[in-house]
Design a protein around this motif. Structure first.
Motif, mmCIF file in Angstrom:
data_model
loop_
_atom_site.group_PDB
_atom_site.id
_atom_site.type_symbol
_atom_site.label_atom_id
_atom_site.label_comp_id
_atom_site.label_asym_id
_atom_site.label_seq_id
_atom_site.Cartn_x
_atom_site.Cartn_y
_atom_site.Cartn_z
ATOM 1 N N ILE A 118 0.841 -1.199 0.000
ATOM 2 C CA ILE A 118 0.000 0.000 0.000
ATOM 3 C C ILE A 118 0.873 1.245 0.000
ATOM 4 O O ILE A 118 0.666 2.184 -0.767
ATOM 5 C CB ILE A 118 -0.929 0.016 1.237
ATOM 6 C CG1 ILE A 118 -2.036 -1.019 1.057
ATOM 7 C CG2 ILE A 118 -1.503 1.402 1.475
ATOM 8 C CD1 ILE A 118 -2.992 -1.099 2.205
ATOM 9 N N ASN A 119 1.880 1.194 0.832
ATOM 10 C CA ASN A 119 2.773 2.345 0.922
ATOM 11 C C ASN A 119 3.454 2.626 -0.414
ATOM 12 O O ASN A 119 3.537 3.778 -0.855
ATOM 13 C CB ASN A 119 3.814 2.099 2.016
ATOM 14 C CG ASN A 119 4.394 3.385 2.531
ATOM 15 O OD1 ASN A 119 3.754 4.441 2.433
ATOM 16 N ND2 ASN A 119 5.608 3.313 3.056
ATOM 17 N N VAL A 122 0.975 4.140 -2.779
ATOM 18 C CA VAL A 122 0.754 5.560 -2.499
ATOM 19 C C VAL A 122 1.911 6.384 -3.074
ATOM 20 O O VAL A 122 1.702 7.425 -3.707
ATOM 21 C CB VAL A 122 0.605 5.813 -0.986
ATOM 22 C CG1 VAL A 122 0.600 7.295 -0.681
ATOM 23 C CG2 VAL A 122 -0.671 5.161 -0.470
ATOM 24 N N ILE A 249 -8.312 3.812 1.301
ATOM 25 C CA ILE A 249 -7.009 3.832 1.967
ATOM 26 C C ILE A 249 -5.966 4.516 1.083
ATOM 27 O O ILE A 249 -5.197 5.351 1.548
ATOM 28 C CB ILE A 249 -6.576 2.405 2.342
ATOM 29 C CG1 ILE A 249 -7.467 1.890 3.468
ATOM 30 C CG2 ILE A 249 -5.112 2.358 2.734
ATOM 31 C CD1 ILE A 249 -7.357 0.406 3.717
ATOM 32 N N ALA A 251 -6.505 6.680 -1.244
ATOM 33 C CA ALA A 251 -6.814 8.111 -1.327
ATOM 34 C C ALA A 251 -6.373 8.837 -0.060
ATOM 35 O O ALA A 251 -5.814 9.939 -0.119
ATOM 36 C CB ALA A 251 -8.311 8.307 -1.562
ATOM 37 N N THR A 252 -6.598 8.174 1.067
ATOM 38 C CA THR A 252 -6.198 8.785 2.331
ATOM 39 C C THR A 252 -4.683 8.909 2.408
ATOM 40 O O THR A 252 -4.149 9.956 2.785
ATOM 41 C CB THR A 252 -6.718 7.941 3.512
ATOM 42 O OG1 THR A 252 -8.120 7.802 3.392
ATOM 43 C CG2 THR A 252 -6.380 8.602 4.833
ATOM 44 N N GLY A 253 -4.001 7.840 2.015
ATOM 45 C CA GLY A 253 -2.538 7.869 2.002
ATOM 46 C C GLY A 253 -2.029 9.006 1.123
ATOM 47 O O GLY A 253 -1.096 9.725 1.483
ATOM 48 N N THR A 255 -3.556 11.859 0.363
ATOM 49 C CA THR A 255 -3.742 13.186 0.965
ATOM 50 C C THR A 255 -2.771 13.412 2.120
ATOM 51 O O THR A 255 -2.270 14.516 2.295
ATOM 52 C CB THR A 255 -5.176 13.389 1.487
ATOM 53 O OG1 THR A 255 -5.425 12.468 2.530
ATOM 54 C CG2 THR A 255 -6.197 13.197 0.401
ATOM 55 N N LEU A 256 -2.503 12.362 2.876
ATOM 56 C CA LEU A 256 -1.563 12.534 3.990
ATOM 57 C C LEU A 256 -0.169 12.848 3.463
ATOM 58 O O LEU A 256 0.544 13.671 4.014
ATOM 59 C CB LEU A 256 -1.528 11.276 4.856
ATOM 60 C CG LEU A 256 -2.783 11.005 5.681
ATOM 61 C CD1 LEU A 256 -2.628 9.719 6.458
ATOM 62 C CD2 LEU A 256 -3.092 12.157 6.616
#
Lengths: 285, 285
Positions: A118-119, A122, A249, A251-253, A255-256
């Motif tokens: 996931i990382n 992102v 997840i 999308a959240t990653g 934005t963060l």
DNA sequence: AACAGTTCTGTAATTAAATTACATTATCTG
DNA sequence: CAGATAATGTAATTTAATTACAGAACTGTT
């Protein structure tokens, strides 16, 4: 470990009488937590100290402590399990089952998901010059949703649920562009082709699909989601929800990674909707 | 209701000494379940009967029973809670949080959903001459998904995510047709208009939306989904997943209502995909 | 402010529950 | 089949929880 599971697992280490105790408890754990050692002993047809010894064997301090552990097991032991819908189920039954199965699926997805993948995804997405989401059939709506999320990030985003458009888009892709292919089974030939074409054109291909599937083999980066699916219904249900959450997840990653200043942009996007909506105060204008 | 919450809620009904007890328990619930009435009384600086009275006030049979309830509260008190993503969260953190928040949202949705409304919706849908799914923005993908499910049921199904098409479709609707409007907030003006138009033309309008919203008021039948949403992200996440599950439930209810013979049709639909897919055996053909 | 009534709280007695110590029975091994 | 070991039960003991009652604190009324 959960006491209830512990009982089931160590059923072989029990003596004859202890087994009787175990049987009674397993038959009706909910009653057990409200009964005294005397009544339980009677039910199991053993003496009270036997029950006590049984509790000790399970690494509890004694009967009251055992009941405490049992109570906790019952509370979180079988929270959400995958339950199949039956022919004769009424509305309460199938509603509960579908909710619970979905939650169970999300729970396993959470446990199995590869965080480092996931990382990396992102990473790739934040650096993308353009992002394309491709899905067919049920996965098309997931692709749609992904577009709805990512277009807010002022990156060029496209989404196609049409093989021809996908193909054309893939052929025109190039280095620095990211193609996200979504498929539960990972066996849809057309989508595999598209992943291959995109990769040949140096695009980075992220696959949201089953591990070890043909599609996974065509991808630069695989986000595998192996989720139990109730195939009796012949419709993808839990898998799609899991895909959706994965999109959330990512999308959240995203934005963060972009930091707090970027978040203001998102607020602007949301605020832009205000004109098209009824105000909260004077509901019916 | 959960004992722990109960303590917090009824803190005003407690007497001075009972409050002391409540404070000690809330400060360290985990210890409480392993302590005796004597030690707890000492910690709270009250007498033992006071502790007992405290337990009784919470509708438990006494101190041991209270501990049992407390143990259960602690066990299932924080399984899936809505946790907000923070600026400094790493991939593990935000992944876990999003999964858990989604599950928590589904859990509350499950508890709040009106089963009889679902049943009526299924009724209406099974008798529909035609079904239309309308959604805008994020809800468009849910409408898409609904179409993907319901088209299998050999009922005419349409899905529009374009206001103009929706409007034209609504104007042409008539008695016996069902229009499903999907909107989390229920405040999107355009969609409210469409619901009104459809109803004026005698179509049955089902709303998947917030209870008491402007859209809800325009609908024949409302399936309300009040789900906690993390508004920090400025994106609909949990609400959409809940909508999707609701669609799954409606689709399932539909197939069950139609009986087992009908299910064979679904299998055929699924089997029809086989040609477009890689076989499971020889994965890379 | 003083009194009656009520509610709250603690002490001591009682009861209930769980545990221990020990005796008995069953089971296994040579 | 004896001897040893483990398993189980009985009865005594201990511990914990509850009840009954009495004294204290608070409330509202005159």
């Amino acid at each position: 470990m959960n006491v209830l599971e512990k009982i089931i697992n160590s059923v072989n280490n029990f003596s004859k009488s202890e087994r009787k105790v175990a049987d009674v408890i397993l038959a009706n754990p909910q009653t057990t937590i409200h009964s005294s050692i005397a009544s339980l002993a009677k039910l199991a047809d053993v003496s009270e100290p036997t029950v006590n010894r049984f509790c000790r064997r399970l690494d509890t301090k004694g009967f009251p402590d055992f009941k405490l552990h049992l109570a906790q097991s019952l509370a979180n032991g079988t929270p959400y399990v995958n339950r199949h819908v039956e022919e004769e189920d009424g509305p309460e039954a199938y509603t509960a089952k579908i909710f619970e199965s979905t939650m169970a699926a999300l729970d396993t997805a959470r446990q199995r998901v590869d965080i480092s993948a996931i990382n990396r995804a992102v990473d790739v997405l934040t650096q993308a010059k353009k992002i394309s989401f491709f899905g067919l059939g049920a996965s098309a709506s997931v692709a749609h949703d992904a577009q709805n999320k990512f277009f807010r990030f002022n990156v060029p985003v496209v989404c196609f649920d049409d093989i021809v458009m996908q193909r054309m888009s893939a052929i025109n892709s190039c280095d620095g562009e990211v193609v996200v292919c979504i498929s539960h089974t990972g066996r849809t030939k057309n989508l595999c082709d598209i992943a291959a074409i995109a990769r040949e054109n140096d695009a980075t291909v992220i696959g949201i699909t089953a591990y070890d599937s043909p599609l996974a083999k065509e991808c630069t980066l695989v986000l595998s989601l192996d989720v139990p699916e109730d195939t009796d219904m012949y419709m993808p249900m839990a898998s799609r929800v899991a895909q959706l959450v994965l999109i959330d997840i990512l999308a959240t990653g995203f934005t963060l990674r972009r930091g707090s200043k970027f978040r203001e942009n998102l607020k602007k996007v949301k605020d832009s909707l205000r004109g098209s909506r009824f105000d909260k105060k004077d509901q019916i204008s």
